[in-house]
Design a protein around this motif. Structure first.
Motif, short mmCIF file in Angstrom:
data_model
loop_
_atom_site.label_atom_id
_atom_site.label_comp_id
_atom_site.label_asym_id
_atom_site.label_seq_id
_atom_site.Cartn_x
_atom_site.Cartn_y
_atom_site.Cartn_z
N ASP A 168 -55.05 13.28 4.07
CA ASP A 168 -54.82 14.74 3.88
C ASP A 168 -53.06 15.07 3.95
OD1 ASP A 168 -57.39 15.20 3.43
OD2 ASP A 168 -57.58 15.36 5.63
N GLY A 169 -52.23 14.06 3.47
CA GLY A 169 -50.89 14.39 3.68
C GLY A 169 -50.52 15.48 2.86
N LYS A 170 -49.64 16.34 3.22
CA LYS A 170 -49.25 17.45 2.20
C LYS A 170 -47.67 17.57 2.54
CE LYS A 170 -50.38 22.12 0.70
NZ LYS A 170 -51.34 23.17 0.87
N VAL A 199 -44.16 19.36 6.45
CA VAL A 199 -44.98 18.03 6.45
C VAL A 199 -46.29 18.14 7.30
CG1 VAL A 199 -45.08 15.59 7.24
CG2 VAL A 199 -42.93 16.62 6.50
N GLU A 200 -47.53 17.83 6.77
CA GLU A 200 -48.78 17.99 7.18
C GLU A 200 -49.46 16.51 6.94
OE1 GLU A 200 -50.39 22.43 6.88
OE2 GLU A 200 -49.33 21.93 5.12
N GLY A 201 -50.69 16.50 7.88
CA GLY A 201 -51.57 15.65 7.60
C GLY A 201 -51.53 14.58 8.73
N THR A 202 -52.44 13.54 8.76
CA THR A 202 -52.57 12.54 9.63
C THR A 202 -51.82 11.11 9.19
OG1 THR A 202 -54.52 13.58 10.59
CG2 THR A 202 -54.13 11.31 11.10
N HIS A 203 -51.11 10.47 10.28
CA HIS A 203 -50.37 9.46 9.71
C HIS A 203 -51.06 8.37 10.77
CE1 HIS A 203 -47.12 6.28 9.90
NE2 HIS A 203 -46.80 6.59 8.87
N ARG A 204 -51.69 7.24 10.53
CA ARG A 204 -52.19 6.28 11.43
C ARG A 204 -51.63 4.90 11.20
NH1 ARG A 204 -56.94 2.95 11.96
NH2 ARG A 204 -57.91 3.24 13.96
N ILE A 205 -51.24 4.13 12.01
CA ILE A 205 -50.41 2.74 12.05
C ILE A 205 -51.44 1.96 13.03
CG2 ILE A 205 -48.73 1.32 12.34
CD1 ILE A 205 -46.92 3.73 12.70
#
Length: 302
Positions: free
Chosen positions: A188-190, A165-171
């Protein structure tokens, strides 16, 4: 008479060419239909998989403890009698050999912003049956239950069930005085499988609380309605597809079930929905259905 004889070969060639043209056209049509079905199946399953994996990240970011967000959700729901002391900068054990968590104040003596590293090591089997390894790294600007506060997550060698799992997760908390509302952005989720097939995914989603409003410190009875838009691409073997998805009927989730329990998403590569994912009627299970060209089949979610 001689001219008529010369026309015979020409007529034969014309008929033969017409037959070949029609045959090729028929073959192309079949191939196109097969390609459409393959697109619908592969893209919808990839979208559902990405939805599931990044929703798990949401639960884990919300679950570390009640000083950072809700507490007691995601992998932290099994650590009921333990807590993480925000007054120290050390790595605190959660009373389990499976994973550890460290909390670092980035502007001491202020409690926020805070960086939290949840480290699953080389392999950690959770109570939900999933195996995680690597690190989830989250920076909180404040307690995530407060309007305007943000939590941004990145990943370091993070895997769930052997999927990288890669990318940036923002809440971001966009709540009103009456109801919790959270906006999530995945950039850029991957997710990459062990056979090198991968899905790239960008998503915007809104979580609006519809149940459990009266029990602020008990997230187990919270139910959220989700609406989302996403863009994805998937590479599987020699095939590459891109798609968009949108919520057709609000998705329903709660913290006591690892899957979305209700709602529909439409998958398309143009303005027309090619496939519809139906998450069911509210029961907590790993089943969903895909409807493609009027035909419905069941799929199993990991």
């Amino acid at each position: 008479m001689k001219m008529r004889k010369n026309l015979a070969p020409l007529l034969t060639c014309t008929i033969l060419a017409l037959f070949i043209f029609l045959s090729c056209k028929k073959e192309t049509s079949i191939t196109g239909q097969q390609n459409e079905t393959q697109f619908a199946t592969v893209s919808s399953q990839s979208d559902a998989e990405a939805e599931l994996i990044f929703d798990d990240v949401f639960d884990n970011v919300m679950g570390v403890n009640a000083e950072l967000a809700f507490g007691e959700t995601g992998v932290f729901s099994s650590v009921r009698s333990m807590d993480v002391d925000m007054r120290t900068n050390s790595t605190d054990s959660l009373g389990t050999p499976c994973f550890t968590v460290s909390i670092t104040r980035l502007a001491p003596p202020a409690l926020f912003p805070v960086k939290v590293v949840t480290d699953f090591g080389t392999g950690c089997v959770g109570r939900d049956g999933r195996t995680r390894k690597g690190k989830i790294i989250t920076v909180y600007t404040g307690r995530l239950t407060v309007p305007g506060k943000v939590a941004e997550t990145i990943f370091d060698g993070y895997y769930i069930n052997n999927i990288h799992v890669e990318g940036t997760h923002r809440i971001k908390n966009n709540s009103t005085s009456q109801v919790y509302v959270f906006q999530t952005d995945i950039q850029d989720g991957k997710i990459t499988k062990s056979n090198s097939n991968y899905t790239q995914w960008n998503s915007k989603k809104t979580y609006s609380q519809i149940e459990g409003l009266g029990t602020t410190f008990w997230p187990k009875d919270d139910v959220f309605s989700l609406s989302s838009e996403a863009q994805g691409s998937v590479k599987t073997d020699a095939v590459f597809f891109t798609w968009t998805s949108k919520t057709l009927e609000p998705l329903i989730k709660n913290f006591t079930c690892r899957w979305i329990v209700k709602g529909k998403i439409g998958i398309s590569k143009s303005s027309t929905d090619t496939v519809v994912i139906d998450y069911g009627n509210g029961d907590c299970n790993n089943k969903a259905t895909l409807t493609i060209n009027g035909l419905t089949k069941e799929i199993t979610l990991d």
